[in-house]
Design a protein around this motif. Structure first.
Motif, mmCIF file in Angstrom:
data_model
loop_
_atom_site.group_PDB
_atom_site.id
_atom_site.type_symbol
_atom_site.label_atom_id
_atom_site.label_comp_id
_atom_site.label_asym_id
_atom_site.label_seq_id
_atom_site.Cartn_x
_atom_site.Cartn_y
_atom_site.Cartn_z
ATOM 1 N N GLN A 64 0.809 -1.227 0.000
ATOM 2 C CA GLN A 64 0.000 0.000 0.000
ATOM 3 C C GLN A 64 0.839 1.273 0.000
ATOM 4 N N HIS A 65 2.112 1.163 0.389
ATOM 5 C CA HIS A 65 2.993 2.338 0.367
ATOM 6 C C HIS A 65 3.746 2.457 -0.954
ATOM 7 N N ASN A 66 3.550 1.500 -1.832
ATOM 8 C CA ASN A 66 4.301 1.474 -3.094
ATOM 9 C C ASN A 66 3.383 1.152 -4.265
ATOM 10 N N LEU A 67 2.262 1.839 -4.325
ATOM 11 C CA LEU A 67 1.296 1.537 -5.378
ATOM 12 C C LEU A 67 1.726 2.057 -6.748
ATOM 13 N N ASP A 68 2.917 2.705 -6.822
ATOM 14 C CA ASP A 68 3.463 3.067 -8.126
ATOM 15 C C ASP A 68 4.251 1.914 -8.738
ATOM 16 N N SER A 140 7.495 6.161 -27.049
ATOM 17 C CA SER A 140 6.684 7.269 -26.533
ATOM 18 C C SER A 140 6.182 6.987 -25.117
ATOM 19 N N ARG A 141 6.718 5.920 -24.499
ATOM 20 C CA ARG A 141 6.434 5.540 -23.120
ATOM 21 C C ARG A 141 5.022 4.975 -22.921
ATOM 22 N N MET A 252 18.510 -2.786 -13.061
ATOM 23 C CA MET A 252 18.355 -3.450 -11.775
ATOM 24 C C MET A 252 18.098 -2.405 -10.709
ATOM 25 N N ALA A 253 17.386 -2.801 -9.653
ATOM 26 C CA ALA A 253 17.089 -1.838 -8.580
ATOM 27 C C ALA A 253 16.882 -2.567 -7.272
ATOM 28 N N LEU A 262 10.005 1.825 -12.833
ATOM 29 C CA LEU A 262 9.918 3.285 -12.827
ATOM 30 C C LEU A 262 10.976 3.945 -13.690
ATOM 31 N N ASP A 263 12.081 3.242 -13.969
ATOM 32 C CA ASP A 263 13.175 3.820 -14.753
ATOM 33 C C ASP A 263 13.207 3.339 -16.195
#
Length: 740
Positions: A64-68, A140-141, A252-253, A262-263
């Motif tokens: 819930q803290h990382n819904l992105d 174009s993402r 990698m992350a 995200l990247d």
């Protein structure tokens, strides 16, 4: 020494000292809702519950803290306030999958490893492990992310021949992603392989992503490394993800950096990532050119799940494993597919121990094993059934208890019953080791009965226990006693025919159980029983009464259509049905396909035409891959309880179809009583019966019965719906039926 410590006083004092609830008093209050029993809660269930909710606590911290982040399908639905699957989290102790517990295993019939695929193509190679996801990202993402796709944009199906494979197709704005996942052999060792085919109307990348989760939630990844060749990830030092070629870009992350997603489509020189939090992610990017199809072959090794296999036979093909099993032929394509898929599910889940699911329920229970063994025997999987049965004595305690988990008393009766059924259906004897174990099992049933009538109506019954879990809190469940009676009755018959020394002991004990059950039922006030059979002597009629239906199916302890049992069916269908199926209010809180089919069996046996609608509805409730979760959410129609691919449900579907064509009664075979009109010209068999194998074919108004009887032919009662019934000796092989 612990028993002599005043631990309750110590705990109570500590609770007061820190201003928290006294756990001893609280547990005592909770147990007040159940009948006193020697085992409050089975340790195995407590252990499983702790693990389950430990993951739920991790989910609560991570999701819930990382819904992105890109999360699995169930999270994208259940955490979305605009979706009907949304569940408010508020005071929830843990966050678990309650709305879309759906997945399907791919595998081989001789390999006890079960990679699973979720409804959006997410692949989890290892049991309770991390996953692989597949995305498309354009210049174009624009992004095609399967777990976030609209339902209408996704199709999925299970292909059965020549091997099990799952096809998942996603379409969005001129971007396509086709995923085909199956188990393959690489140098003789099993791997799970996904073929990825992607297209787009502009340049972009196909992304192969390593994800720290699965259909239950977070599953930690501490380390991901790229090998020296640059063509494979090594994940947690337990599996190698082979990419087939070098990616054009790599990302990698670790957790502090956020999701690798995200990247994208960035690149880095990193070839390894470690994460103390356990949320490492990685993505391999492969160039995709506009208007061109990019094809990748991605596979993951399974050495962690196969290195300790006892019966690994990776060379066994599906065609070989299916040889000799009962074949179904009906005009209804869905019923045909569901039967064929269910047969393969039973083969898959019996590669080693017989387990009721590839993931959540990948462990052994006598209850599930016995109820799955019966249809396995019926359709001719004799050697597999024999292997599974042969391992039962080693699972028995010295006192004769066939232990799955403490506090459940149904297993001894179930083992006696299935052993007797094995002997009857195959014509084979059980062997000295098994017979000695069964005699010990009989003696355990004799000693375990209650001697006093406290509380009223329990004398001669088994103690209060947790029973089949879905019946409610600990109680004196008739479910346990019916199994004891049925198992003793069946085993006594086997020993009588064979001349066993324990015949009289089993027969008399069975009659004592029968008398105790009948006395108990007779003592229930009519205002509580409503003329039916409640779950236990002190219970009112409720959904738990489904357990008492075992007296009819599969045990057949009473004549077909017995009044109390039919009143129980009527009560359950009137009060406990949702979405056209049985809704188990206790624990499951969902529609149970397998329990709905159990009721259909009772209706079929009683000649009640309502059985047909239950069969049709269970077929409608199956997933696109032909599976049923243990319980189905009445609104989302996704899984809400248990394994997403429930082996018991698959087994009940197989037995339902078999009994529609060939059903055994004490002195005769009932032929064709459940053949539905939409099945057209239909056939089934050969199926094993107590008289020998039999094949049934319906062609227009003529039905053919081909039996290979081991002794005297049984009487046949032909009762095809829409035609006048016929009764004849089993020596007759075909019948011209008269329309009603």
């Amino acid at each position: 020494m612990f028993r002599f410590l005043p631990w309750k006083f110590i705990v109570k004092h500590a609770a007061r000292r820190y201003g928290v609830l006294d756990p001893a008093s609280f547990v005592a209050r909770i147990r007040g809702f159940a009948q006193p029993s020697e085992v409050g809660e089975p340790l195995e269930l407590l252990r499983a519950g702790i693990v389950f909710h430990a993951r739920g606590l991790v989910n609560a911290k991570a999701i819930q803290h990382n819904l992105d982040w890109v999360w699995p399908f169930w999270v994208e639905k259940q955490f979305n306030p605009r979706d009907p699957s949304f569940v408010p989290r508020a005071f929830s102790f843990s966050h678990i999958n309650l709305t879309h517990r759906n997945w399907t295993a791919v595998g081989m019939p001789g390999v006890a490893a079960y990679p699973i695929v979720d409804p959006r193509g997410l692949v989890t190679p290892l049991h309770d492990g991390w996953s692989l996801d597949f995305w498309v990202v354009t210049e174009s993402r624009r992004r095609l992310l399967p777990s976030k796709a609209e339902d209408a944009a996704v199709t999925q199906r299970l292909v059965l021949d020549p091997t099990l494979l799952i096809e998942t197709k996603i379409r969005k704005d001129d971007i396509t992603l086709d995923l085909t996942t199956k188990m393959v052999l690489s140098d003789g060792k099993p791997e799970v392989c996904t073929e990825v085919c992607a297209t787009a109307n502009e340049d972009g990348w196909v992304v192969v992503a390593v994800r720290p989760y699965n259909p239950e939630g977070v599953q930690f990844i501490n380390r991901i490394g790229m090998d020296a060749s640059g063509t494979a990830f090594r994940v947690n030092d337990e599996s190698t993800v082979k990419l087939g070629e070098k990616p054009d870009s790599l990302r990698m992350a670790h957790y502090a950096e956020g999701d690798v997603y995200l990247d994208l489509p960035g690149s880095s020189e990193e070839r390894e990532v470690t994460c103390d939090t356990g949320m490492a992610t990685a993505a391999a990017l492969f160039r995709l050119h506009a208007g061109q199809t990019r094809v990748l072959g991605i596979s993951a090794t399974l050495e962690r799940d196969t290195k300790e296999a006892k019966h690994l036979n990776a060379a066994l093909s599906w065609q070989e494993a299916l040889k000799g099993t009962s074949a179904l032929k009906v005009a209804d394509g869905k019923v045909q597919f569901l039967y064929d898929a269910a047969v393969r599910t039973m083969l898959l889940l019996s590669a080693e121990d017989l387990v009721p699911g590839p993931y959540t329920y990948r462990r052994f229970w006598f209850r599930d094993a016995c109820l799955m063994l019966h249809p396995m025997l019926a359709i001719g999987m004799v050697e597999r059934a024999k292997r599974v049965l042969a391992e039962f004595p080693a699972k028995q305690l010295h006192n004769g208890y066939f232990l799955s988990q403490e506090g459940e008393w149904d297993s001894n009766g179930q083992v006696l019953w299935i052993a007797a059924r094995y002997a009857a259906m195959t014509g084979q004897e059980l062997g000295a080791e098994m017979e000695e174990a069964l005699r010990k099992g009989v003696r355990w049933l004799a000693k375990k009965r209650l001697e006093k009538d406290e509380p009223k109506g329990t004398k001669g019954l088994l103690p209060a226990g947790f029973s089949a879990e879905h019946l409610g809190p600990n109680d004196y469940y008739y479910w346990d006693d019916f199994w004891a009676w049925g198992g003793l009755k069946a085993m006594a018959e086997y020993w009588r025919k064979k001349g066993g020394i324990a015949t009289r002991e089993a027969e008399e004990l069975g009659k004592e159980y029968e008398a105790s059950i009948e006395a108990s039922l007779a003592g229930i006030p009519a205002k509580r029983s409503l003329g039916a059979m409640p779950a236990a002597p002190g219970r009112r009629m409720d959904a738990g009464a489904i357990g008492s239906m075992v007296a009819d199916y599969p045990l057949m302890l009473y004549p077909a259509g017995e009044t109390r049992l039919m009143k129980t069916v009527d009560f359950l269908m009137e009060r406990c049905f949702q979405q056209g199926g049985f809704f188990q209010e206790m624990i499951h809180s969902g529609v149970n396909a397998y329990l709905t089919l159990d009721l259909a069996q009772t209706l079929l046996r009683a000649g009640d035409p309502r059985f047909a609608d239950l069969i049709r509805r269970v077929a409608e409730l199956a997933t696109p891959t032909g599976q049923w979760p243990e319980a189905i959410h009445p609104l989302t129609l996704g899984g809400c309880m248990g394994d997403g691919q429930h082996g018991w449900a698959a087994a009940e579907w197989v037995m339902m179809i078999r009994n529609c064509f060939v059903r055994e009664e004490a002195e005769e075979l009932v032929i064709g009583s459940g053949i539905l009109k939409e099945w057209g010209d239909a056939g089934f068999g050969p199926t094993l019966t107590a008289w020998g194998p039999v094949l049934v074919r319906l062609e227009g108004s003529r039905i053919f019965v081909e039996g290979k009887w081991r002794g005297a032919a049984p009487w046949l009662r032909v009762e095809v719906p829409g035609f006048a019934p016929v009764r004849a000796e089993g020596t007759q092989t075909n019948f011209e039926l008269e329309a009603r």
